[in-house]
Design a protein around this motif. Sequence first.
Motif, PDB file in Angstrom:
ATOM      1  N   ILE A  30       0.829  -1.219   0.000  1.00 19.62           N
ATOM      2  CA  ILE A  30       0.000   0.000   0.000  1.00 19.62           C
ATOM      3  C   ILE A  30       0.863   1.269   0.000  1.00 19.62           C
ATOM      4  CG2 ILE A  30      -1.917   1.220   1.100  1.00 19.62           C
ATOM      5  CD1 ILE A  30      -2.420  -1.299   2.812  1.00 19.62           C
ATOM      6  N   SER A  31       1.968   1.227   0.767  1.00 14.21           N
ATOM      7  CA  SER A  31       2.747   2.445   1.042  1.00 14.21           C
ATOM      8  C   SER A  31       3.557   2.937  -0.152  1.00 14.21           C
ATOM      9  CB  SER A  31       3.710   2.180   2.208  1.00 14.21           C
ATOM     10  OG  SER A  31       4.560   3.283   2.401  1.00 14.21           O
ATOM     11  N   ASN A  32       3.798   4.251  -0.150  1.00 13.11           N
ATOM     12  CA  ASN A  32       4.668   4.886  -1.142  1.00 13.11           C
ATOM     13  C   ASN A  32       6.028   5.232  -0.572  1.00 13.11           C
ATOM     14  OD1 ASN A  32       3.324   5.624  -3.808  1.00 13.11           O
ATOM     15  ND2 ASN A  32       1.728   6.060  -2.299  1.00 13.11           N
ATOM     16  N   LEU A  33       6.223   4.959   0.697  1.00 11.40           N
ATOM     17  CA  LEU A  33       7.473   5.350   1.344  1.00 11.40           C
ATOM     18  C   LEU A  33       8.538   4.274   1.187  1.00 11.40           C
ATOM     19  CD1 LEU A  33       6.067   6.807   4.700  1.00 11.40           C
ATOM     20  CD2 LEU A  33       6.751   8.056   2.653  1.00 11.40           C
ATOM     21  N   ASP A  34       9.795   4.680   1.191  1.00  9.58           N
ATOM     22  CA  ASP A  34      10.896   3.729   1.114  1.00  9.58           C
ATOM     23  C   ASP A  34      10.925   2.866   2.368  1.00  9.58           C
ATOM     24  OD1 ASP A  34      11.674   4.565  -1.368  1.00  9.58           O
ATOM     25  OD2 ASP A  34      13.073   6.062  -0.597  1.00  9.58           O
ATOM     26  N   SER A  35      10.804   3.522   3.525  1.00  6.39           N
ATOM     27  CA  SER A  35      10.662   2.718   4.751  1.00  6.39           C
ATOM     28  C   SER A  35       9.200   2.822   5.185  1.00  6.39           C
ATOM     29  CB  SER A  35      11.617   3.196   5.836  1.00  6.39           C
ATOM     30  OG  SER A  35      11.356   4.524   6.180  1.00  6.39           O
ATOM     31  N   ILE A  36       8.545   1.685   5.248  1.00  6.51           N
ATOM     32  CA  ILE A  36       7.093   1.682   5.460  1.00  6.51           C
ATOM     33  C   ILE A  36       6.699   2.290   6.797  1.00  6.51           C
ATOM     34  CG2 ILE A  36       6.560  -0.271   3.940  1.00  6.51           C
ATOM     35  CD1 ILE A  36       6.419  -2.000   6.565  1.00  6.51           C
ATOM     36  N   PRO A  37       5.530   2.951   6.843  1.00  3.16           N
ATOM     37  CA  PRO A  37       5.046   3.527   8.095  1.00  3.16           C
ATOM     38  C   PRO A  37       4.384   2.457   8.957  1.00  3.16           C
ATOM     39  CG  PRO A  37       3.448   3.927   6.377  1.00  3.16           C
ATOM     40  CD  PRO A  37       4.590   3.177   5.734  1.00  3.16           C
ATOM     41  N   ASN A  38       4.127   2.771  10.215  1.00  4.22           N
ATOM     42  CA  ASN A  38       3.393   1.855  11.092  1.00  4.22           C
ATOM     43  C   ASN A  38       1.914   1.850  10.781  1.00  4.22           C
ATOM     44  OD1 ASN A  38       5.493   0.907  12.754  1.00  4.22           O
ATOM     45  ND2 ASN A  38       5.539   2.913  13.764  1.00  4.22           N
ATOM     46  N   ILE A  39       1.448   2.947  10.199  1.00  2.07           N
ATOM     47  CA  ILE A  39       0.015   3.132  10.041  1.00  2.07           C
ATOM     48  C   ILE A  39      -0.278   3.968   8.794  1.00  2.07           C
ATOM     49  CG2 ILE A  39       0.040   5.207  11.530  1.00  2.07           C
ATOM     50  CD1 ILE A  39      -2.693   4.266  12.643  1.00  2.07           C
ATOM     51  N   ILE A  40      -1.361   3.582   8.095  1.00  2.00           N
ATOM     52  CA  ILE A  40      -1.845   4.453   7.019  1.00  2.00           C
ATOM     53  C   ILE A  40      -3.349   4.644   7.225  1.00  2.00           C
ATOM     54  CG2 ILE A  40      -0.088   3.624   5.349  1.00  2.00           C
ATOM     55  CD1 ILE A  40      -2.937   2.630   3.964  1.00  2.00           C
ATOM     56  N   GLY A  41      -3.852   5.759   6.716  1.00  3.43           N
ATOM     57  CA  GLY A  41      -5.276   6.046   6.827  1.00  3.43           C
ATOM     58  C   GLY A  41      -5.891   6.264   5.455  1.00  3.43           C
ATOM     59  N   ILE A  42      -7.146   5.826   5.302  1.00  2.00           N
ATOM     60  CA  ILE A  42      -7.903   6.132   4.094  1.00  2.00           C
ATOM     61  C   ILE A  42      -8.817   7.307   4.441  1.00  2.00           C
ATOM     62  CG2 ILE A  42      -9.437   5.197   2.316  1.00  2.00           C
ATOM     63  CD1 ILE A  42      -6.733   3.707   2.654  1.00  2.00           C
ATOM     64  N   CYS A  43      -8.710   8.384   3.670  1.00  2.00           N
ATOM     65  CA  CYS A  43      -9.423   9.618   4.012  1.00  2.00           C
ATOM     66  C   CYS A  43     -10.372  10.039   2.910  1.00  2.00           C
ATOM     67  CB  CYS A  43      -8.433  10.763   4.200  1.00  2.00           C
ATOM     68  SG  CYS A  43      -7.092  10.367   5.282  1.00  2.00           S
ATOM     69  N   LYS A  44     -11.449  10.683   3.327  1.00  2.00           N
ATOM     70  CA  LYS A  44     -12.363  11.303   2.368  1.00  2.00           C
ATOM     71  C   LYS A  44     -11.753  12.588   1.827  1.00  2.00           C
ATOM     72  CE  LYS A  44     -15.813  11.198   5.314  1.00  2.00           C
ATOM     73  NZ  LYS A  44     -17.089  11.352   6.020  1.00  2.00           N
ATOM     74  N   ILE A  45     -11.967  12.850   0.550  1.00  2.00           N
ATOM     75  CA  ILE A  45     -11.566  14.137  -0.020  1.00  2.00           C
ATOM     76  C   ILE A  45     -12.550  15.189   0.509  1.00  2.00           C
ATOM     77  CG2 ILE A  45     -11.532  15.444  -2.200  1.00  2.00           C
ATOM     78  CD1 ILE A  45     -10.250  12.934  -3.494  1.00  2.00           C
ATOM     79  N   LYS A  46     -11.997  16.286   1.007  1.00  2.00           N
ATOM     80  CA  LYS A  46     -12.791  17.349   1.652  1.00  2.00           C
ATOM     81  C   LYS A  46     -13.763  17.999   0.667  1.00  2.00           C
ATOM     82  CE  LYS A  46     -11.380  21.019   4.771  1.00  2.00           C
ATOM     83  NZ  LYS A  46     -10.304  21.927   5.165  1.00  2.00           N
ATOM     84  N   LYS A  47     -14.929  18.377   1.173  1.00  2.00           N
ATOM     85  CA  LYS A  47     -15.897  19.092   0.316  1.00  2.00           C
ATOM     86  C   LYS A  47     -15.426  20.517   0.067  1.00  2.00           C
ATOM     87  CE  LYS A  47     -20.207  16.683   1.169  1.00  2.00           C
ATOM     88  NZ  LYS A  47     -20.678  16.358   2.543  1.00  2.00           N
ATOM     89  N   GLU A  48     -15.798  21.068  -1.080  1.00  2.00           N
ATOM     90  CA  GLU A  48     -15.426  22.451  -1.385  1.00  2.00           C
ATOM     91  C   GLU A  48     -16.197  23.424  -0.496  1.00  2.00           C
ATOM     92  OE1 GLU A  48     -15.544  23.558  -5.469  1.00  2.00           O
ATOM     93  OE2 GLU A  48     -14.220  21.939  -6.093  1.00  2.00           O
ATOM     94  N   GLU A  49     -15.493  24.493  -0.097  1.00  5.51           N
ATOM     95  CA  GLU A  49     -16.118  25.530   0.729  1.00  5.51           C
ATOM     96  C   GLU A  49     -16.163  26.848  -0.048  1.00  5.51           C
ATOM     97  OE1 GLU A  49     -13.586  25.608   4.157  1.00  5.51           O
ATOM     98  OE2 GLU A  49     -13.960  23.490   4.622  1.00  5.51           O
ATOM     99  N   GLU A  50     -16.727  27.877   0.559  1.00  5.30           N
ATOM    100  CA  GLU A  50     -16.700  29.242   0.003  1.00  5.30           C
ATOM    101  C   GLU A  50     -15.247  29.683  -0.196  1.00  5.30           C
ATOM    102  OE1 GLU A  50     -19.192  31.738  -0.477  1.00  5.30           O
ATOM    103  OE2 GLU A  50     -20.614  30.058  -0.394  1.00  5.30           O
ATOM    104  N   ILE A  51     -14.955  30.458  -1.233  1.00  2.00           N
ATOM    105  CA  ILE A  51     -13.554  30.779  -1.493  1.00  2.00           C
ATOM    106  C   ILE A  51     -12.974  31.854  -0.558  1.00  2.00           C
ATOM    107  CG2 ILE A  51     -13.480  29.932  -3.869  1.00  2.00           C
ATOM    108  CD1 ILE A  51     -13.692  32.792  -4.864  1.00  2.00           C
ATOM    109  N   GLY A  52     -13.805  32.644   0.073  1.00  2.00           N
ATOM    110  CA  GLY A  52     -13.289  33.607   1.059  1.00  2.00           C
ATOM    111  C   GLY A  52     -12.553  34.787   0.441  1.00  2.00           C
TER     112      GLY A  52
END
Lengths: 236, 236
Positions: B70-92
């Motif tokens: 799964i990992s893209n790192l040369d030395s693997i991490p202890n943990i990875i997370g699957i995250c939702k892509i954030k919803k778009e907000e007002e541009i401010g």
Amino acid sequence: MITSINNERIKEISKLNNKKYRKEKGLFIVEGEHLVEEAYKHNLLVEVYSLNETSYENSYIVTESVMKKISNLDSIPNIIGICKIKKEEEIGNRILILDNIQDPGNLGTIIRSAVAFNVSTIVLSNDSVDLYNSKVIRATEGMIFNINIISRDLFSFVPSIKNQYKIYGTNVESGTLLKNVEKVEKCAIIMGNEGNGVKKELQKICDENIYIEMNKQCESLNVGVATSIILYELGR
Amino acid sequence: MITSINNERIKEISKLNNKKYRKEKGLFIVEGEHLVEEAYKHNLLVEVYSLNETSYENSYIVTESVMKKISNLDSIPNIIGICKIKKEEEIGNRILILDNIQDPGNLGTIIRSAVAFNVSTIVLSNDSVDLYNSKVIRATEGMIFNINIISRDLFSFVPSIKNQYKIYGTNVESGTLLKNVEKVEKCAIIMGNEGNGVKKELQKICDENIYIEMNKQCESLNVGVATSIILYELGR
């Protein structure tokens, strides 16, 4: 034309990818036309190895496999140069001290910004990433030739300049707001390691800590960015 | 415990290393404890895969070989997370527009600085490096979750905000000195590609060009550094 990766000269040059050997020989490698040209302009270019003919003196044509043997890049350059390590100069009035910077891209970026904002000397701690690492050199965009860079034991160097220079530490938590820092003629700024900041023992020697005000959501800036903002602000 | 790299779930997750699949699923991967924790804090964490037990919901233990898959790192991490892509907000009020930034480290650094200096929205051109590229995410140091980031065709987006925002271009050769730039409530700053700067057609739409004064020996700054200095100065 050099066609064999077992050619004695090529074997010698490849060894320059090793830090110890670079130090012993006082030479290092730069890759790509822009860096070779910069080395030439600064009278530091000793030899050139390239896939095609060039107008440089001491220029050797090599095959792609030979170039691959010397190069550190994923896609090989057309040309590499062997350069002399620059002689040390006077340290001048504006010193940037780097305490254990580890990322080659960060060091290269800092060198580029230091030239842009008129630093006279960069002092690298002995535990920093090697200056002549190929990734550092690439990230400097040729600026490595335009500035005096020296390596020192900071625990003896920093106290040795203490009475002549105002010494600024940096801290991500507190200190004098950057915009309020007094501009003095002779100053030394200490920037610290990516994860740990400036070593405590060095922070103690500083006359003042600089703090960049930022949104509380952000714990810290990239060290190349933080250094550049400080140099920009204090150079105005 | 998932021990096989051929496990259906693991095969699905590995596909998230592909941009097209991330977009289709609206998910992306973060690696390492700090980023997983940041995703969790922002209610964007969907699942966790780790080498040891964790306190997260939907947490699966995997072997090192599965983590490596799964990992893209040369030395693997202890943990990875699957995250939702954030919803778009007002541009401010404070917009940073990035025209074809290509280096993942630069984009990550810029995102980190944009949070530090209160940018409300980052607008990425469609030809920029992908936001959910693992190197980009790592360089943000978790700040990717703290800011609204959207992708747009700049040739239609920039004209669409032209009358509501003051639009600043950037130029390494000329323009208004950064320290003299007027601070306005609603502004958009356009930063350009590493080698080529802001596209000519976009520069034409700008109200003003910003120029960072620097030593003539240095042609330009790293784009992450230049962006950060501008955001720092205009944010004061």
